[in-house]
Design an enzyme around this catalytic site. Structure first.
Site, PDB file in Angstrom:
ATOM      1  N   GLU A  19       0.843  -1.197   0.000  1.00 57.65           N
ATOM      2  CA  GLU A  19       0.000   0.000   0.000  1.00 57.65           C
ATOM      3  C   GLU A  19       0.881   1.251   0.000  1.00 57.65           C
ATOM      4  O   GLU A  19       2.024   1.220   0.444  1.00 57.65           O
ATOM      5  CB  GLU A  19      -0.945  -0.024   1.191  1.00 57.65           C
ATOM      6  N   TYR A  20       0.342   2.335  -0.507  1.00 61.55           N
ATOM      7  CA  TYR A  20       1.043   3.630  -0.569  1.00 61.55           C
ATOM      8  C   TYR A  20       2.324   3.536  -1.407  1.00 61.55           C
ATOM      9  O   TYR A  20       3.378   4.038  -1.014  1.00 61.55           O
ATOM     10  CB  TYR A  20       1.350   4.153   0.839  1.00 61.55           C
TER      11      TYR A  20
ATOM     12  N   MET B  41      -9.879  -3.729  -2.101  1.00 61.45           N
ATOM     13  CA  MET B  41     -10.087  -3.322  -0.710  1.00 61.45           C
ATOM     14  C   MET B  41     -11.252  -2.329  -0.625  1.00 61.45           C
ATOM     15  O   MET B  41     -11.077  -1.139  -0.353  1.00 61.45           O
ATOM     16  CB  MET B  41      -8.794  -2.752  -0.138  1.00 61.45           C
TER      17      MET B  41
END
Length: 443
Positions: A232-233, A295
């Site tokens: 993530e990110y 998600m």
């Protein structure tokens, strides 16, 4: 204590599953009489405890049995399953009161062998659990899942794989015929996702290869049957490097004969701005993965204003885009197995919502004697209550109605199945809805 015997009320034909919304003055006994279903069965599939108090606006899943069996002296879960030509897992699915088999059977106990429901089709379902999960809760969830991903193997500052105490979870997953999937993330020692560590890894092919070697070694040592990757990110300048790393992992997992699953942020269009989205190329990552997890939750989040965690219209928007980039049969739709309790008034930057279970949310509505509302736009229940300190709270959670609405998207879009974040909290009602709508595909 009032106990409702299962033989007290018979049942008639009709649909195998109904969702009832409680109105003022209704009791569990009256609702059972209304549908011709034993109150004890209603309590079973909604995880209700005596004295069975209900909240106005509470939803109850009503499942009608097709065949019942009364336990005899000497019976076991395996002997009963064998007698009726079903698996012990199916017996657990149809009798969530057994709590994953931890409760002993006793003579005269009535078990549901089959339900009148007609599942739409088979799907895969999986979830995540931390090593400190209550195994009693997890044992009650695993009969409804195809795989379990212990959370999580992170990334150290030296680009080494952080260890995870996962042996007990792997063993428990196998006990319930769930495939254990290794979970790889950019989680740090402090438990947060690190954009910096993702960049350090993806900037170096040598680091990528070394980490991939460690991952494959762990998979072989632990006997994992899949690899679930959750970066993530990811900074946008490393989006292509992430695809290359995924390709390397795909090649290695294919050699082992196991699937590669990649978690994706809930995008609604290709060039959606934001650090959460820009590093995830749906089409390219979807091509490398055997499956992806969307998600589709956290619109309502701990530090944000009160709202639905997984609004139906927002989930639809993500799916509408995702199926244009990724074959739907590769897609797991994410589902939030948690709720939020916000103290009011909400002020950004001061305070946060408390994470609770969906079952705890209903218990709170009953305890504070408040009515549960239902937001039609997001297809999500919510309510307000005043705590003992005089402060007003707002709670958004999932129930049978919202669960059914979201799980039906699997059939509508032709998806692979559902991925639950996470398996740390009991949600008997929700998994009972899943069991009524779909049969579970074992991996």
């Amino acid at each position: 204590m009032i106990l409702f015997p299962l033989w007290r009320i018979g049942w008639d034909g009709g649909d195998g599953m109904t969702i009832h919304v409680v109105t003022a003055g209704q009791t569990l006994y009256a609702i059972g009489e209304l549908y011709g279903v034993a109150p004890g069965l209603i309590a079973r599939y909604n995880n209700l405890s005596a004295p069975y108090e209900l909240a106005v606006g509470q939803s109850l899943v009503i499942l009608k049995p097709k065949e019942l069996y009364t336990v005899q002296e000497g019976d076991s879960l395996y002997s009963i399953a064998g007698q009726f030509g079903i698996s012990p897992i199916q017996l657990l699915q149809n009798n969530p009161n057994l709590r994953g088999g931890t409760n002993r059977l006793y003579p005269e106990q009535v078990l549901v062998i089959s339900l009148q429901t007609e599942p739409l089709r088979s799907i895969q379902a999986y979830g995540y659990a931390y090593p400190w999960v209550d195994t009693r809760i997890l044992s009650g969830i695993l009969p409804y899942q195809s795989a379990l991903a212990p959370f999580s193997y992170g990334l150290s500052a030296s680009m080494e794989l952080l260890p995870l105490e996962d042996e007990a979870l792997i063993q428990l997953a196998r006990q319930y015929r769930c495939a254990p999937w290794m979970h790889l993330s950019t989680l740090t020692e402090d438990g947060g996702f690190s954009s910096e560590r993702a960049s350090m890894l993806l900037a170096s092919p040598a680091r990528q290869q070394r980490l991939a070697d460690q991952v494959m070694q762990t998979i072989r040592q632990k006997g994992y049957q899949g690899l679930d990757v959750d970066f993530e990110y990811v900074n946008p300048e490393y989006a292509d490097d992430y695809v290359s790393f995924a390709a390397q992992l795909r090649e290695r997992t294919q050699e082992l004969g196991i699937p590669l699953i990649i978690a994706l942020a809930p995008k609604t269009y290709a060039d959606q701005p934001g650090i959460l989205y820009e590093g995830h190329n749906y089409r390219a990552l979807g091509e490398q993965a055997d499956a992806v997890l969307l998600m589709t939750y956290e619109w309502g989040y701990s530090y944000g204003p009160p709202m639905a965690v997984s609004p139906l219209q927002a989930v639809r928007s993500v799916l509408d885009y995702a199926v244009t980039e990724i074959p739907p049969e590769k897609i797991f739709m994410g589902f939030p197995n948690y709720a939020y309790d916000w103290p009011l008034p909400f002020e950004a930057g001061s305070g946060r919502a408390r994470v609770i279970s969906h079952e705890m949310a209903v218990e709170m509505a009953v305890r504070y004697r408040v009515e549960i509302q239902y937001d039609e736009a997001s297809a999500t229940p919510y309510f307000f209550y005043q705590s003992e300190d005089g402060r007003v709270h707002e709670v958004w959670f999932e129930d049978a109605r919202s669960t059914q609405a979201k799980l039906l998207l699997i059939q509508e879009y032709g998806l692979r199945g559902v991925g639950y974040w996470n398996d740390m909290r009991s949600f008997v009602q929700g998994f009972s809805v899943q069991n009524a709508l779909y049969t579970l595909q074992r991996l």
